[in-house]
Design a protein around this motif. Structure first.
Motif, short mmCIF file in Angstrom:
data_model
loop_
_atom_site.label_atom_id
_atom_site.label_comp_id
_atom_site.label_asym_id
_atom_site.label_seq_id
_atom_site.Cartn_x
_atom_site.Cartn_y
_atom_site.Cartn_z
N ASP A 1 4.27 -57.91 24.99
CA ASP A 1 3.20 -57.02 24.65
C ASP A 1 3.47 -56.16 23.21
O ASP A 1 2.75 -56.03 22.31
N GLU B 1 3.63 -58.13 20.18
CA GLU B 1 2.39 -58.29 19.74
C GLU B 1 1.53 -57.13 19.06
O GLU B 1 0.53 -57.12 18.13
N GLY C 1 0.80 -59.31 16.00
CA GLY C 1 -0.35 -59.79 16.19
C GLY C 1 -0.06 -60.88 17.30
O GLY C 1 1.18 -60.89 17.76
N PRO C 2 -1.25 -61.77 17.42
CA PRO C 2 -0.73 -62.78 18.67
C PRO C 2 0.43 -63.72 18.54
O PRO C 2 0.30 -63.89 17.28
N THR C 3 0.74 -63.94 19.66
CA THR C 3 2.09 -64.91 19.42
C THR C 3 1.29 -66.39 19.01
O THR C 3 0.48 -66.72 19.74
N ALA C 4 2.03 -67.04 18.09
CA ALA C 4 1.56 -68.30 17.67
C ALA C 4 2.49 -69.47 18.09
O ALA C 4 2.07 -70.55 18.41
N THR D 1 10.14 -66.44 19.23
CA THR D 1 8.78 -66.36 18.94
C THR D 1 8.43 -66.51 17.45
O THR D 1 9.16 -66.32 16.66
N TYR E 1 4.86 -65.89 14.85
CA TYR E 1 3.61 -65.25 14.89
C TYR E 1 2.63 -65.64 13.58
O TYR E 1 3.30 -66.26 12.52
N HIS F 1 -6.65 -59.39 28.13
CA HIS F 1 -5.42 -59.38 27.58
C HIS F 1 -4.36 -59.56 28.38
O HIS F 1 -3.41 -60.11 28.05
N HIS G 1 -3.99 -63.06 28.45
CA HIS G 1 -3.31 -63.75 27.32
C HIS G 1 -1.88 -63.54 27.47
O HIS G 1 -0.95 -64.42 27.03
N ASN G 2 -1.28 -62.36 27.98
CA ASN G 2 -0.06 -62.03 28.25
C ASN G 2 0.69 -63.00 28.86
O ASN G 2 1.73 -63.57 28.85
N VAL H 1 1.51 -66.63 27.23
CA VAL H 1 2.44 -66.39 26.36
C VAL H 1 3.57 -66.45 27.63
O VAL H 1 4.98 -67.34 27.13
#
Length: 392
Positions: free
Chosen positions: A200, A203, A207-210, A257, A259, A371, A374-375, A378
């Motif tokens: 978290d 991000e 920003g969001p993990t890609a 990771t 992004y 959220h 979403h976590n 990931v």
């Protein structure tokens, strides 16, 4: 002088372990921080299956009563908002029941033990649009971390490389008893427990993990003794039997990771790091400089950039003061170098949650359960990215 709202919010905490006590203390202190025109919490109940824990927490933090059944809290007409701070496997049942009963809910992270259960919780929250639903990522409330974010959005520029290490030692001793933290499949161990925070935080800056690559999951302590009693927190200080139970999840996790902005992240997580009771550290290598934070020194951060003249340039320490987020009116002595700690993050989170309920938020809102879902996705990706070992 502004006066508190005449309609306080009745709050309860389900779970009286370490994190539950942090929530209870936070509600007790929430009315003392920031504006006095916000509704005060009314401390109603603490619930825990183990009655001595519930009674101790209720008495210690000023709650009106203790309960041994979480349903008594969910059904109570004098409770408006609930913190769910129990074992991950219980999050869904309690949260969905609380939402159905018309309560606002702040659930600890990780939101659930699986994506499917988290999805069900998100759907339950969507079916209760008049209620606040939130998940507890408390490190977002760190004054130092937020001060670093201000610098990233200003002089430092975008993050190019995020390095996150979270090392704990609660599991290093093979004689520490079995608890719910050591049960569940791959990813439910150190990754879910403390890695959820680190994912978290990354991000929060990037920003969001890609994408996720190169995961290792390692179980070092293969089995643990059965406890002979009930313990708070990570099950230290309780007698154990001679019978041992297999550990089902990981003690150590590493991964990388990527992004959407081109940044990369590298992560190291451990619950067997002897001597590191609670060491969270982040290093951000940015376009125009570097910043670092270490939870063992929570009221400061370090920064390096091209601002000072070359003759005196280098990494410098910045002490958190009232010109940084959360400090002014957020501490009784809101001066630089006075210091603060992780318990204060829970207070700021509680204040934000209560303000959201009142419909007048002044602090950044708590992340919602979507959220939290979403976590978990990931974290699932981290588990799926486990590399096939190569023997040399």
């Amino acid at each position: 002088m502004p006066q508190p709202s005449p309609q306080p919010i009745g709050v309860a905490v389900i779970g009286a372990g370490t994190v539950g006590r942090a929530h209870a203390n936070a509600y007790r202190s929430a009315a003392t921080v920031f504006g006095l025109d916000r509704p005060a919490p009314r401390l109603v109940a603490v619930a825990d299956l183990h009655e001595p824990f519930a009674a101790d927490a209720a008495a210690r933090y000023g709650f009106a009563r203790a309960e041994t059944d979480w349903r008594a809290v969910v059904d109570a007409p004098d409770v408006d908002a609930i913190s769910v701070a129990v074992a991950n496997s219980l999050h869904r049942e309690i949260t969905e029941a609380a939402l159905a009963a018309g309560k606002h809910v702040l659930c600890e992270k990780p939101l659930a033990p699986s994506v499917a259960e988290a999805q069900s919780m998100v759907e339950a929250a969507a079916a209760a649009p008049g209620q606040i639903n939130a998940v507890g990522f408390t490190f977002r409330r760190s004054p130092a971390i937020n001060a670093i974010k201000q610098q990233v959005e200003g002089r430092l520029g975008p993050v190019r490389h995020f390095v996150g290490n979270y090392w704990c030692d609660y599991g290093y001793d093979p004689q520490r008893p079995m608890s719910w933290r050591y049960l569940g499949g791959p990813g439910s161990g150190v990754l879910a427990d403390i890695g959820s925070h680190m994912v978290d935080l990354a991000e929060f800056f990037c920003g969001p993990t890609a994408g996720v690559q190169g995961t290792t999951l390692t179980t070092v302590v293969a089995d643990r003794p059965k406890p002979l009693g009930v313990a708070v927190g990570h099950a230290g200080g309780v007698q154990v039997s001679d019978e041992r139970v297999p550990v089902e999840n990981e003690d150590v996790c590493t991964f990388t990771t990527s992004y959407g902005n081109g940044a990369v992240g590298t992560f190291s997580l451990s619950r067997i790091a002897f001597g590191h009771a609670n060491t969270l550290r982040i290093d951000l290598f940015c376009e125009n400089g570097t910043a670092s934070f270490d939870l063992t020194r929570p009221a400061e951060f370090t920064i390096a950039d091209a601002g000072p003249a070359p003759e005196v340039n280098g990494v410098r320490t910045v002490f958190i003061g009232p010109w940084h987020p959360y400090v002014g009116q957020g501490l009784p002595m809101d001066f630089p170098t006075v210091g603060h700690g992780q318990n204060d993050f829970f207070v700021y989170q509680a204040r934000a949650f209560l303000d959201q309920i009142a419909g007048d938020p002044t602090l950044p809102p708590c992340p919602d359960m979507a959220h939290g879902l979403h976590n978990l996705r990931v974290l699932d990706a981290v588990v799926s990215a486990t590399d096939k070992p190569v023997q040399l």
